[in-house]
Design an enzyme around this catalytic site. Structure first.
Site, PDB file in Angstrom:
ATOM      1  N   HIS A 155      20.142  -0.999  -1.185  1.00 26.24           N
ATOM      2  CA  HIS A 155      20.438  -1.417   0.202  1.00 26.24           C
ATOM      3  C   HIS A 155      20.602  -0.208   1.123  1.00 26.24           C
ATOM      4  O   HIS A 155      21.327  -0.278   2.112  1.00 26.24           O
ATOM      5  CB  HIS A 155      21.707  -2.269   0.271  1.00 26.24           C
ATOM      6  CG  HIS A 155      21.772  -3.362  -0.757  1.00 26.24           C
ATOM      7  ND1 HIS A 155      21.277  -4.624  -0.525  1.00 26.24           N
ATOM      8  CD2 HIS A 155      22.234  -3.363  -2.037  1.00 26.24           C
ATOM      9  CE1 HIS A 155      21.462  -5.367  -1.611  1.00 26.24           C
ATOM     10  NE2 HIS A 155      22.021  -4.621  -2.539  1.00 26.24           N
ATOM     11  N   SER A 276       7.570  19.886  18.864  1.00 27.97           N
ATOM     12  CA  SER A 276       7.462  19.020  20.035  1.00 27.97           C
ATOM     13  C   SER A 276       6.978  19.849  21.219  1.00 27.97           C
ATOM     14  O   SER A 276       7.336  21.024  21.348  1.00 27.97           O
ATOM     15  CB  SER A 276       8.834  18.412  20.348  1.00 27.97           C
ATOM     16  OG  SER A 276       8.916  18.048  21.708  1.00 27.97           O
ATOM     17  N   LYS A 282      12.663  20.862  17.815  1.00 25.92           N
ATOM     18  CA  LYS A 282      12.183  19.825  16.899  1.00 25.92           C
ATOM     19  C   LYS A 282      11.326  20.364  15.763  1.00 25.92           C
ATOM     20  O   LYS A 282      10.578  21.320  15.927  1.00 25.92           O
ATOM     21  CB  LYS A 282      11.366  18.777  17.663  1.00 25.92           C
ATOM     22  CG  LYS A 282      12.161  17.877  18.576  1.00 25.92           C
ATOM     23  CD  LYS A 282      13.241  17.057  17.860  1.00 25.92           C
ATOM     24  CE  LYS A 282      12.688  15.984  16.963  1.00 25.92           C
ATOM     25  NZ  LYS A 282      12.011  14.913  17.697  1.00 25.92           N
ATOM     26  N   GLU A 289       4.719  10.938   8.119  1.00 23.55           N
ATOM     27  CA  GLU A 289       4.583   9.761   8.977  1.00 23.55           C
ATOM     28  C   GLU A 289       3.128   9.270   8.998  1.00 23.55           C
ATOM     29  O   GLU A 289       2.863   8.065   8.994  1.00 23.55           O
ATOM     30  CB  GLU A 289       5.042  10.085  10.393  1.00 23.55           C
ATOM     31  CG  GLU A 289       6.549  10.305  10.476  1.00 23.55           C
ATOM     32  CD  GLU A 289       6.966  10.920  11.795  1.00 23.55           C
ATOM     33  OE1 GLU A 289       7.634  10.234  12.567  1.00 23.55           O
ATOM     34  OE2 GLU A 289       6.596  12.072  12.064  1.00 23.55           O
ATOM     35  N   TYR A 316     -27.100 -13.562  -1.913  1.00 29.67           N
ATOM     36  CA  TYR A 316     -26.918 -12.535  -0.884  1.00 29.67           C
ATOM     37  C   TYR A 316     -26.948 -13.145   0.516  1.00 29.67           C
ATOM     38  O   TYR A 316     -27.741 -14.038   0.815  1.00 29.67           O
ATOM     39  CB  TYR A 316     -28.020 -11.464  -0.988  1.00 29.67           C
ATOM     40  CG  TYR A 316     -27.891 -10.402   0.100  1.00 29.67           C
ATOM     41  CD1 TYR A 316     -27.052  -9.302  -0.069  1.00 29.67           C
ATOM     42  CD2 TYR A 316     -28.577 -10.521   1.307  1.00 29.67           C
ATOM     43  CE1 TYR A 316     -26.902  -8.352   0.926  1.00 29.67           C
ATOM     44  CE2 TYR A 316     -28.433  -9.577   2.312  1.00 29.67           C
ATOM     45  CZ  TYR A 316     -27.596  -8.494   2.118  1.00 29.67           C
ATOM     46  OH  TYR A 316     -27.447  -7.561   3.106  1.00 29.67           O
TER      47      TYR A 316
HETATM   48  N1  ARG Z   1     -28.533  -3.094   4.756  1.00 30.67           N
HETATM   49  C1  ARG Z   1     -28.406  -4.214   3.871  1.00 30.67           C
HETATM   50  C2  ARG Z   1     -26.985  -4.237   3.306  1.00 30.67           C
HETATM   51  O1  ARG Z   1     -26.295  -3.271   3.431  1.00 30.67           O
HETATM   52  C3  ARG Z   1     -29.368  -4.087   2.753  1.00 30.67           C
HETATM   53  C4  ARG Z   1     -29.815  -5.383   2.175  1.00 30.67           C
HETATM   54  C5  ARG Z   1     -30.714  -6.084   3.099  1.00 30.67           C
HETATM   55  N2  ARG Z   1     -31.194  -7.295   2.525  1.00 30.67           N
HETATM   56  C6  ARG Z   1     -31.673  -8.276   3.259  1.00 30.67           C
HETATM   57  N3  ARG Z   1     -32.030  -9.315   2.637  1.00 30.67           N
HETATM   58  N4  ARG Z   1     -31.758  -8.210   4.557  1.00 30.67           N
HETATM   59  O2  ARG Z   1     -26.532  -5.224   2.769  1.00 30.67           O
END
Ligand code: ARG
Length: 462
Positions: A155, A276, A282, A289, A316
């Site tokens: 504490h 400072s 200071k 920090e 993706y």
């Molecule tokens: N610049 C893209 C990334 O960093 C690469 C992959 C691109 N792929 C795509 N299907 N457009 O993810």
């Protein structure tokens, strides 16, 4: 140059091109992309797409590019969509028409995942090195001041005395766990995506284990859909980085307090303090920090990437391009914080006399007296009452613990004897904390030795 375009009649608007480029940050993957592309060329030779001669021409071109890329101006003026496009355009300049074969059966989706993992593995190793530098500095500090005693706090009130070396080892333990978390993050990153195509796996009979060996990955991914869109390896790193920063930040906070005029326990070196512009007297602990301050953006990076990934359909999606800035930022903040922290630890001096007086004068030995009575058969509740009464009487009479004579102690409880009188010295009181993990001098000495051995083992890892 674009790696796509046949299906389009015009092209993207300039506005959108600027919006979607990633070269400004994924340029950091240049070396990874070149090394990865060399391995890819070998893979293409193995499946008969490149002749040995073509592969060797491509390798020589990549080697020249690796060499040239040591000059930071190598990417100046490039306006390619991303680092992968840049590398293929440069390959064309260096190797001519054969460059058109390098992207055979390859998708940037697997390429960026491979590059990013390869880069991160190196970065994690560098982070671990910096972390062991901090741990070594803490251990040196512990061993430089084996006899210093400070009040331990709960504490933020003086609680029980501990050795300075025991205090240093507390942070050593946190950093040891952080090192392990980085090790786990390394293991997670150490999986090869190449040979996964855009999402469905490769249409060529690649020996993926061989590609993994060439690139220094210990495992290959088991599912193409997963690996082209998985970024939890990056989250693992960001979590390890965030936890490390949390620990660093706590240490910084302690030392900001301990070095204040109010505590006076330590003096950070000129190397890590500032003055400072107005107040000539200071001496501010800015380094500590800033270390504390940079913890915010690192934790923010973890949050940012989690939110980016949440709700992405397989596999993706271009959103994933936003994975890199938070990881690069976190890695940079972590690197800077660890290096400056090591310097701060190595240049700080403690004031053992001030620390011990703070522990000695404020009844941090009261628990030891209660425990003494308990050892003599007094029920602990009663022992606690007696020791508490001693503190109350001291406060009322303006006495310090060491002002009590044995006779006065015995007037309060006849069980007190010469050993109890000795416990009025905090240095003596902490000696009873002998079980492993406690602050008795011999216990801490053994813990320091064990810590040094563990640190040496960490430093021997790859
Ligand atoms: N610049 C893209 C990334 O960093 C690469 C992959 C691109 N792929 C795509 N299907 N457009 O993810």
């Amino acid at each position: 140059m674009k790696l796509w375009g046949g299906r389009f009649e015009s092209g993207p608007a300039k506005l959108f091109e600027d919006f979607s480029e990633s070269l400004s940050f994924d340029r950091r993957l240049l070396e990874a992309d070149l090394v990865g592309s060399k391995a890819w060329a070998l893979a293409l030779e193995r499946v008969g797409i490149l002749s040995a001669e073509e592969r060797s021409r491509i390798h020589e071109a990549f080697d020249r590019m690796l060499e040239a890329s040591r000059d930071p101006s190598y990417l100046d003026g490039a306006t390619d969509e991303d680092i992968h496009t840049f590398v293929i355009r440069k390959l064309e300049e260096e190797a001519g028409a054969v460059a058109g074969k390098i992207h055979t059966g390859r998708s940037r989706n697997e390429q960026v995942a491979t590059d990013f993992r390869w880069w991160l593995k190196g970065e994690i190793r560098a982070s671990q090195q910096r972390l062991t530098g901090v741990m070594a500095a803490l251990l040196d500090f512990a061993q430089r001041e084996p006899n210093a005693v400070l009040p331990g706090y709960t504490h933020l009130r003086r609680a029980q005395a501990v050795l300075w070396s025991h205090y240093c080892l507390a942070y050593f333990e946190m950093f040891a766990r952080d090192w392990e978390r980085l090790e786990q993050a390394h293991d997670r990153a150490d999986v090869l995506p190449y040979g996964s195509g855009a999402l469905a796996g490769s249409g060529f009979p690649h020996d993926r284990e061989a590609i993994a060996r060439d690139l220094g990955f210990s495992k290959i991914s088991r599912n193409s859909l997963d690996v082209v869109s998985d970024r939890d390896f990056a989250l693992d790193f960001l979590f390890a980085a965030s936890t490390t920063m949390l620990h660093i930040s706590r240490l910084a906070e302690d030392w900001i307090l301990y070095s204040s005029e109010e505590f006076g326990f330590m003096e950070p070196g000129d190397e890590v303090t500032t003055g400072s512009s107005l107040m000539p007297q200071k001496r501010n602990p800015d380094a500590l920090e800033l270390i504390r301050g940079k913890t915010g953006p690192v934790i923010g990076s973890l949050h940012a990437l989690m939110v980016t990934i949440k709700g992405l359909p397989l596999a993706y999606n271009r959103d994933l391009q936003e994975d890199k800035p938070p990881v690069f930022n976190a890695a940079d903040h972590l690197a800077g914080a660890l290096e400056v922290l090591e310097l701060a630890i190595r240049t700080t001096q403690i004031r053992p006399a001030v620390m011990e007086k703070a522990a000695q004068d404020s009844w941090t030995q009261a628990t030891a007296l209660a425990e003494f009575l308990a050892r003599r058969g007094v029920p602990f509740h009663r022992a606690h009452q007696i020791a508490g009464g001693l503190v109350l009487a001291s406060v009322k009479e303006g006495k310090k613990p060491q002002d009590w004579t044995l006779e006065q102690l015995q007037a309060i409880a006849p069980e007190f004897d010469a050993e109890a009188a000795e416990l009025l010295q905090v240095r003596r009181a902490l000696e009873n904390h002998t079980p492993p993990g406690g602050t008795a001098p011999a216990t801490v000495q053994a813990a320091c030795q064990a810590a040094a051995d563990r640190l040496a083992a960490m430093r021997r890892e790859p």
